[in-house]
Design a protein around this motif. Structure first.
Motif, PDB file in Angstrom:
ATOM      1  N   LEU A   1      15.338   8.766  -6.902  1.00  0.00           N
ATOM      2  CA  LEU A   1      15.034   7.900  -5.764  1.00  0.00           C
ATOM      3  C   LEU A   1      15.725   8.389  -4.498  1.00  0.00           C
ATOM      4  CD1 LEU A   1      15.361   4.343  -7.416  1.00  0.00           C
ATOM      5  CD2 LEU A   1      13.275   5.459  -6.581  1.00  0.00           C
ATOM      6  N   SER A   2      16.752   9.152  -4.745  1.00  0.00           N
ATOM      7  CA  SER A   2      17.504   9.532  -3.570  1.00  0.00           C
ATOM      8  C   SER A   2      16.935  10.753  -2.871  1.00  0.00           C
ATOM      9  CB  SER A   2      18.970   9.854  -3.984  1.00  0.00           C
ATOM     10  OG  SER A   2      18.970  10.935  -4.944  1.00  0.00           O
ATOM     11  N   SER A   3      15.996  11.368  -3.562  1.00  0.00           N
ATOM     12  CA  SER A   3      15.464  12.615  -2.983  1.00  0.00           C
ATOM     13  C   SER A   3      14.428  12.282  -1.935  1.00  0.00           C
ATOM     14  CB  SER A   3      14.829  13.498  -4.087  1.00  0.00           C
ATOM     15  OG  SER A   3      14.264  14.643  -3.502  1.00  0.00           O
ATOM     16  N   SER A   4      14.492  12.827  -0.707  1.00  0.00           N
ATOM     17  CA  SER A   4      13.566  12.542   0.401  1.00  0.00           C
ATOM     18  C   SER A   4      12.310  13.387   0.300  1.00  0.00           C
ATOM     19  CB  SER A   4      14.258  12.847   1.742  1.00  0.00           C
ATOM     20  OG  SER A   4      14.631  14.230   1.824  1.00  0.00           O
ATOM     21  N   GLY A   5      12.483  14.609  -0.248  1.00  0.00           N
ATOM     22  CA  GLY A   5      11.266  15.494  -0.408  1.00  0.00           C
ATOM     23  C   GLY A   5      10.291  14.888  -1.364  1.00  0.00           C
ATOM     24  N   GLY A   6      10.755  14.223  -2.353  1.00  0.00           N
ATOM     25  CA  GLY A   6       9.859  13.605  -3.356  1.00  0.00           C
ATOM     26  C   GLY A   6       9.062  12.491  -2.744  1.00  0.00           C
ATOM     27  N   MET A   7       9.643  11.759  -1.825  1.00  0.00           N
ATOM     28  CA  MET A   7       8.928  10.669  -1.154  1.00  0.00           C
ATOM     29  C   MET A   7       7.772  11.203  -0.338  1.00  0.00           C
ATOM     30  SD  MET A   7      10.317   7.758  -1.951  1.00  0.00           S
ATOM     31  CE  MET A   7       9.851   6.705  -0.567  1.00  0.00           C
ATOM     32  N   GLU A   8       8.032  12.217   0.372  1.00  0.00           N
ATOM     33  CA  GLU A   8       6.946  12.784   1.211  1.00  0.00           C
ATOM     34  C   GLU A   8       5.763  13.280   0.351  1.00  0.00           C
ATOM     35  OE1 GLU A   8       8.794  15.827   3.468  1.00  0.00           O
ATOM     36  OE2 GLU A   8       9.874  14.455   4.812  1.00  0.00           O
ATOM     37  N   HIS A   9       6.161  13.903  -0.768  1.00  0.00           N
ATOM     38  CA  HIS A   9       5.084  14.435  -1.647  1.00  0.00           C
ATOM     39  C   HIS A   9       4.248  13.322  -2.240  1.00  0.00           C
ATOM     40  CE1 HIS A   9       3.165  17.310  -4.192  1.00  0.00           C
ATOM     41  NE2 HIS A   9       3.472  16.568  -5.327  1.00  0.00           N
ATOM     42  N   SER A  10       4.862  12.222  -2.596  1.00  0.00           N
ATOM     43  CA  SER A  10       4.085  11.090  -3.174  1.00  0.00           C
ATOM     44  C   SER A  10       3.189  10.474  -2.128  1.00  0.00           C
ATOM     45  CB  SER A  10       5.060  10.063  -3.739  1.00  0.00           C
ATOM     46  OG  SER A  10       5.877   9.510  -2.700  1.00  0.00           O
ATOM     47  N   ALA A  11       3.636  10.449  -0.870  1.00  0.00           N
ATOM     48  CA  ALA A  11       2.782   9.878   0.174  1.00  0.00           C
ATOM     49  C   ALA A  11       1.518  10.722   0.362  1.00  0.00           C
ATOM     50  CB  ALA A  11       3.582   9.794   1.494  1.00  0.00           C
ATOM     51  N   GLU A  12       1.678  12.004   0.299  1.00  0.00           N
ATOM     52  CA  GLU A  12       0.502  12.879   0.427  1.00  0.00           C
ATOM     53  C   GLU A  12      -0.472  12.673  -0.727  1.00  0.00           C
ATOM     54  OE1 GLU A  12       2.067  16.798   0.719  1.00  0.00           O
ATOM     55  OE2 GLU A  12       2.729  16.567   2.803  1.00  0.00           O
ATOM     56  N   LEU A  13       0.133  12.523  -1.899  1.00  0.00           N
ATOM     57  CA  LEU A  13      -0.730  12.294  -3.074  1.00  0.00           C
ATOM     58  C   LEU A  13      -1.488  10.974  -2.964  1.00  0.00           C
ATOM     59  CD1 LEU A  13       1.584  13.544  -5.994  1.00  0.00           C
ATOM     60  CD2 LEU A  13      -0.534  14.601  -5.179  1.00  0.00           C
ATOM     61  N   GLN A  14      -0.903   9.968  -2.434  1.00  0.00           N
ATOM     62  CA  GLN A  14      -1.588   8.686  -2.271  1.00  0.00           C
ATOM     63  C   GLN A  14      -2.769   8.827  -1.323  1.00  0.00           C
ATOM     64  OE1 GLN A  14      -1.244   5.658  -3.562  1.00  0.00           O
ATOM     65  NE2 GLN A  14       0.420   6.208  -4.984  1.00  0.00           N
ATOM     66  N   LYS A  15      -2.582   9.555  -0.240  1.00  0.00           N
ATOM     67  CA  LYS A  15      -3.682   9.748   0.719  1.00  0.00           C
ATOM     68  C   LYS A  15      -4.875  10.496   0.059  1.00  0.00           C
ATOM     69  CE  LYS A  15      -0.846   9.856   4.959  1.00  0.00           C
ATOM     70  NZ  LYS A  15      -0.392  10.675   6.081  1.00  0.00           N
ATOM     71  N   GLU A  16      -4.487  11.541  -0.670  1.00  0.00           N
ATOM     72  CA  GLU A  16      -5.553  12.327  -1.338  1.00  0.00           C
ATOM     73  C   GLU A  16      -6.303  11.480  -2.367  1.00  0.00           C
ATOM     74  OE1 GLU A  16      -6.100  16.626  -3.621  1.00  0.00           O
ATOM     75  OE2 GLU A  16      -4.106  15.953  -2.973  1.00  0.00           O
ATOM     76  N   LEU A  17      -5.605  10.598  -3.031  1.00  0.00           N
ATOM     77  CA  LEU A  17      -6.237   9.726  -4.019  1.00  0.00           C
ATOM     78  C   LEU A  17      -7.204   8.753  -3.361  1.00  0.00           C
ATOM     79  CD1 LEU A  17      -6.310   8.848  -6.997  1.00  0.00           C
ATOM     80  CD2 LEU A  17      -4.378   7.326  -6.517  1.00  0.00           C
ATOM     81  N   GLU A  18      -6.844   8.210  -2.243  1.00  0.00           N
ATOM     82  CA  GLU A  18      -7.742   7.296  -1.532  1.00  0.00           C
ATOM     83  C   GLU A  18      -9.015   8.016  -1.093  1.00  0.00           C
ATOM     84  OE1 GLU A  18      -7.588   4.066  -1.045  1.00  0.00           O
ATOM     85  OE2 GLU A  18      -5.726   3.914  -2.192  1.00  0.00           O
ATOM     86  N   MET A  19      -8.861   9.205  -0.588  1.00  0.00           N
ATOM     87  CA  MET A  19     -10.036   9.970  -0.157  1.00  0.00           C
ATOM     88  C   MET A  19     -11.000  10.225  -1.345  1.00  0.00           C
ATOM     89  SD  MET A  19      -8.272  12.754   2.382  1.00  0.00           S
ATOM     90  CE  MET A  19      -9.741  13.643   2.604  1.00  0.00           C
ATOM     91  N   LEU A  20     -10.394  10.564  -2.479  1.00  0.00           N
ATOM     92  CA  LEU A  20     -11.246  10.821  -3.669  1.00  0.00           C
ATOM     93  C   LEU A  20     -11.957   9.548  -4.116  1.00  0.00           C
ATOM     94  CD1 LEU A  20      -8.895  13.165  -5.758  1.00  0.00           C
ATOM     95  CD2 LEU A  20     -11.113  13.779  -4.732  1.00  0.00           C
ATOM     96  N   ARG A  21     -11.299   8.424  -4.009  1.00  0.00           N
ATOM     97  CA  ARG A  21     -11.943   7.159  -4.396  1.00  0.00           C
ATOM     98  C   ARG A  21     -13.133   6.850  -3.506  1.00  0.00           C
ATOM     99  NH1 ARG A  21      -6.670   3.272  -5.582  1.00  0.00           N
ATOM    100  NH2 ARG A  21      -6.201   4.158  -7.665  1.00  0.00           N
ATOM    101  N   THR A  22     -12.963   7.092  -2.207  1.00  0.00           N
ATOM    102  CA  THR A  22     -14.089   6.832  -1.296  1.00  0.00           C
ATOM    103  C   THR A  22     -15.276   7.769  -1.613  1.00  0.00           C
ATOM    104  OG1 THR A  22     -13.053   8.337   0.311  1.00  0.00           O
ATOM    105  CG2 THR A  22     -12.619   5.986   0.574  1.00  0.00           C
ATOM    106  N   GLN A  23     -14.963   9.018  -1.899  1.00  0.00           N
ATOM    107  CA  GLN A  23     -16.066   9.960  -2.268  1.00  0.00           C
ATOM    108  C   GLN A  23     -16.783   9.512  -3.544  1.00  0.00           C
ATOM    109  OE1 GLN A  23     -14.471  13.896  -2.574  1.00  0.00           O
ATOM    110  NE2 GLN A  23     -14.145  14.152  -0.344  1.00  0.00           N
ATOM    111  N   ILE A  24     -15.984   9.044  -4.484  1.00  0.00           N
ATOM    112  CA  ILE A  24     -16.591   8.607  -5.753  1.00  0.00           C
ATOM    113  C   ILE A  24     -17.490   7.408  -5.527  1.00  0.00           C
ATOM    114  CG2 ILE A  24     -16.037   7.514  -7.982  1.00  0.00           C
ATOM    115  CD1 ILE A  24     -13.550   9.400  -8.034  1.00  0.00           C
TER     116      ILE A  24
END
Length: 786
Positions: A613-636
């Motif tokens: 939880l303390s790692s800041s790089g991990g937070m940024e990476h999860s945020a990007e993954l969430q955005k990509e997931l939303e885009m894929l849902r809209t395409q589907i």
């Protein structure tokens, strides 16, 4: 005109004048052919036959006899009147004369006389002395009108007087003589006995019966001779009754051959002579039957081996029987051996025959035996002339040497001449019918006299010929035979070619007629095909109208025979949509697989986030993954909407397909029926085309034959024209030469006249020609002296 006036007396109502007119015409027509012709062409035959019919035919009185005598005067030895009588159909009017009943007893003398004259009148028309063509035509007319059948009825009837029966036999003999049709009918006549016997057998029984009258036996012999005259079929039937394979073993019926053999070896010399002559006539001019008769075997006595007929005849000759018997047997042997080398070989094979003949010829006997000596010389001469040198001891040269040593050539020829010098020989040579006053005078047969006349000269020459001349003659004979064989071969080839040509002509004519018929059928079938085509087009139009009417009640699709292309297009579009649908479903499955992978990655990343939880790089990476997931849902979601849209379109197309299929099935059924009918029409058309092709090929072959024949004709015509041109040129040259000769003659005559005017001596043309002839004669005399 005097004869025509006398002919009017025959139509006079007063019988006395009519009868005296007949008697007067009898005297006028005797031996006067001119008056005979005039009387015949004054309708004498019609009037005389009417009188005979009115008087009752054969039952009439003396008037009938006078009319028949007058008819004989008009017809006898008068070919013109005989032809007129036949062409006037008067032969048919003679048939009622010979109608006799069952009871023939008690005939009056006048009836016998009348019937005798009637039979003689028939014989006048078919006499052997008449021209052969006229006799044959009268014989055929007598068969066709039933006259011959009527005469055979009298022949087999009972109670007929002997002289009438004898004359009937003689008449039947001459009606059938040399006429195959009449001879065949006579062979089929049966006597009314139980069982029925052939008329020939019954007559032969009378001939070999010594108790029968002499004239009747002579008549039967003459009848048998006439039956066999130029009748190879009848000759074969008589000889076949003697052969071993055809003899009836049961003995239930007597055959003609058995009767002849019985007469040949009986104790009565006249029966021997008649049977020998009858059997000789069965072999006359028939070499095949002469060879067949060599097979005949006779059983002489019980326990002894059978003897050939030829051997038995020679045995009886050597036994020294009566002169008449020996003469008959010698005539039979001479006829048998003549022109048959095999029979000569069989005869010479018996070693006793040649010594017997030479002994008979060499002896000096009385006048009665001279006839036998002459016939023995003839038989020995035949054995030399027709000898094929197959027996070494009896070759031609050896037999000639034997004659030279034991008899002498001159003596042999002198004895051979005894036959033709005999008085009875001259009497027999006059006419075919045996006409002898007593049995002792029956020595020669008419046909045998012809054989003697033919062989006497050649045998005399053959006796004096040397061996070299014989060899040359044999070579010439062989050459002639080869030439004849070649000629017969070519005749046969020509005959066969003529037959083939006739057959080919018939085939050409039949093929032409068949071609014409087939052309007619082709035209008919072409017209039928055209009619079928018209019907097919009408059906097509009607089918289109029916489909249009059916589809007007549908939804939106119009299908008929013409709009099948639109249906196929719709089907293609439907297949395209289906393919696109399948592709989209495949893409959808791929997207689902990607989503599942992302979900699994999200879970892994969630565990890592809780631990770090303390790692800041991990937070940024999860945020990007969430955005990509939303885009894929809209395409589907968008793709799912598109898939649902495509599914609705697919359902609509399937509904359209189901709506189109029934109407399409109906139209396809109609189209299949029309296609079947069209297929049958095309098949018939193909068959007709093949037939037309075959006919055209036959026509081409026939045309080729016609072209070849026309080319030969053209060549012949060219040759003919060339020959005609050459003839014309030759004629022209001849005319030019004649003109030149005429000019020279004119110039010569002018020069001669000038020379005469000048006084110079000038010879005339006749004097010059006579001088030239004298010079030629002198030259000829000098050549002869040289």
């Amino acid at each position: 005109m005097g004869v025509s006036r006398l002919m009017d007396l025959l139509a006079d109502s007063r019988e006395v004048i009519r009868n005296d007119g007949v008697l007067l015409l009898q005297q006028l027509t005797k031996s006067n052919a001119a008056i005979q012709k005039i009387v015949a062409f004054e309708n004498a035959f019609e009037r005389l036959l009417d009188i005979v019919t009115e008087e009752g035919n054969s039952d009439g009185g003396i008037v009938v006899e006078d009319c028949l005598l007058l008819l004989q005067n008009l017809l006898k030895n008068n070919n013109s009147n005989q032809n007129f009588f036949k062409e006037g159909s008067y032969i048919q009017r003679m048939k009622p004369w010979f109608e006799v009943g069952d009871d023939n007893c008690g005939w009056s003398a006048q009836k016998v006389t009348n019937l005798h004259l009637m039979l003689q009148l028939v014989r006048v028309l078919v006499s052997p002395t008449n021209p052969p063509g006229a006799t044959t035509s009268c014989q055929k007319a007598m068969f066709h009108c039933g006259l011959l059948q009527q005469l055979c009825t009298i022949l087999m009837a009972t109670g007929v007087p002997a002289d009438i029966l004898t004359e009937t036999i003689n008449t039947v003999s001459e009606v059938i003589r040399g006429c195959q049709m009449n001879q065949d009918y006579f062979a089929s006549v049966n006597a009314p006995s139980n069982p029925p016997r052939p008329a020939i057998v019954v007559l032969l029984m009378s001939m070999v019966n010594e108790r029968q009258p002499f004239v009747l036996r002579c008549a039967v012999l003459y009848c048998f001779q006439c039956f066999l005259y130029k009748n190879h079929k009848g000759q074969g039937e008589i000889v076949s009754t003697l052969l071993p394979s055809t003899i009836d073993a049961t003995g239930s019926s007597v055959s003609a051959g058995q009767l002849l053999c019985g007469g040949l070896f009986s104790t009565d010399s006249l029966s021997n002579w008649c049977a020998a002559v009858a059997l000789a006539h069965a072999l006359q001019e028939n070499a095949a039957l002469k060879e067949q008769l060599l097979r005949v075997q006779l059983a002489t006595s019980i326990g002894n081996p059978p003897v050939s007929l030829l051997q038995q005849c020679t045995n009886i000759l050597s036994q020294g029987s009566k002169v008449q018997t020996r003469v008959g047997l010698l005539m039979l042997l001479c006829t048998w051996l003549s022109n048959c080398s095999i029979a000569v070989t069989h005869f010479l094979h018996n070693p006793a025959n040649v010594p017997f003949l030479t002994g008979q010829i060499a002896e000096n006997l009385g006048e009665e035996e001279q006839l036998v000596q002459g016939l023995c010389a003839l038989l020995l001469g035949i054995s030399i002339y027709y000898n094929d040198n197959s027996l070494e001891n009896y070759r031609k040269e050896k037999l000639k040497q034997l004659i030279e040593k034991r008899i002498g050539r001159e003596n042999f020829v002198e004895k051979l001449g005894f036959i033709s010098k005999h008085e009875l020989y001259s009497r027999a040579a006059q006419k075919p019918q045996p006409g002898f006053s007593s049995p002792e005078h029956m020595m020669f047969d008419h046909e045998f006299t012809k054989l003697v006349k033919e062989l006497e000269g050649v045998i005399s020459k053959a006796i004096y010929k040397s061996s070299e001349e014989d060899k040359k003659e044999e070579e010439v004979k062989k050459t002639l035979e080869q030439h004849d064989n070649i000629v017969t071969h070519y005749k046969k080839v020509i005959r066969e070619q003529d037959q083939e040509l006739e057959e080919l002509k018939q085939q050409v004519s039949t093929l032409k007629s068949q071609n014409e018929q087939l052309q007619v059928t082709v035209t008919q079938q072409v017209s039928q095909i055209q009619q079928h085509k018209d019907q097919y087009n009408l059906l097509k139009v009607q089918l289109g109208k029916d489909t249009q009417h059916h589809n007007s009640h549908g939804d939106t699709v119009q299908v008929n025979g013409i709009q099948l292309e639109e249906v196929s297009k719709l089907r293609e579009e439907l297949e395209d949509w289906r393919n696109r649908h399948e592709q989209l479903q495949g893409q959808l499955k791929e997207k689902d697989a990607v989503i599942e992978n992302l979900k699994s990655l999200q879970l892994e990343m969630g565990t890592e986030q809780s631990s770090q939880l303390s790692s800041s790089g991990g937070m940024e990476h999860s945020a990007e993954l969430q955005k990509e997931l939303e885009m894929l849902r809209t395409q589907i979601q968008l793709q799912a909407a598109e898939i649902s849209k495509l599914q609705t379109e697919n359902q609509k197309l399937q509904a359209m397909n189901t709506a189109v299929d029934p109407s399409l099935g109906a139209s396809s059924a109609v189209a299949s029926r029309s296609s079947e009918k069209e297929g049958r029409l095309l098949q018939e058309l193909g068959e007709l085309q093949s037939q037309v092709k075959a006919l055209s090929e036959e026509k081409a072959s026939l045309q080729q034959q016609l072209d070849s024949s026309s080319s030969t004709v053209a060549i012949l015509q060219d040759e003919k024209s060339k020959l005609q041109q050459e003839v014309a040129e030759a004629k022209k040259e001849q005319d030019d030469l004649l003109v030149l000769l005429a000019d020279q003659d004119q110039k010569l005559s002018a020069l001669r006249s000038k020379l005469k005017d000048l006084g110079m001596p000038v010879e005339d043309e006749d004097d010059i020609e006579s001088g030239d002839q004298a010079d030629e004669d002198e030259d000829g005399d000098e050549e002869e002296q040289d």
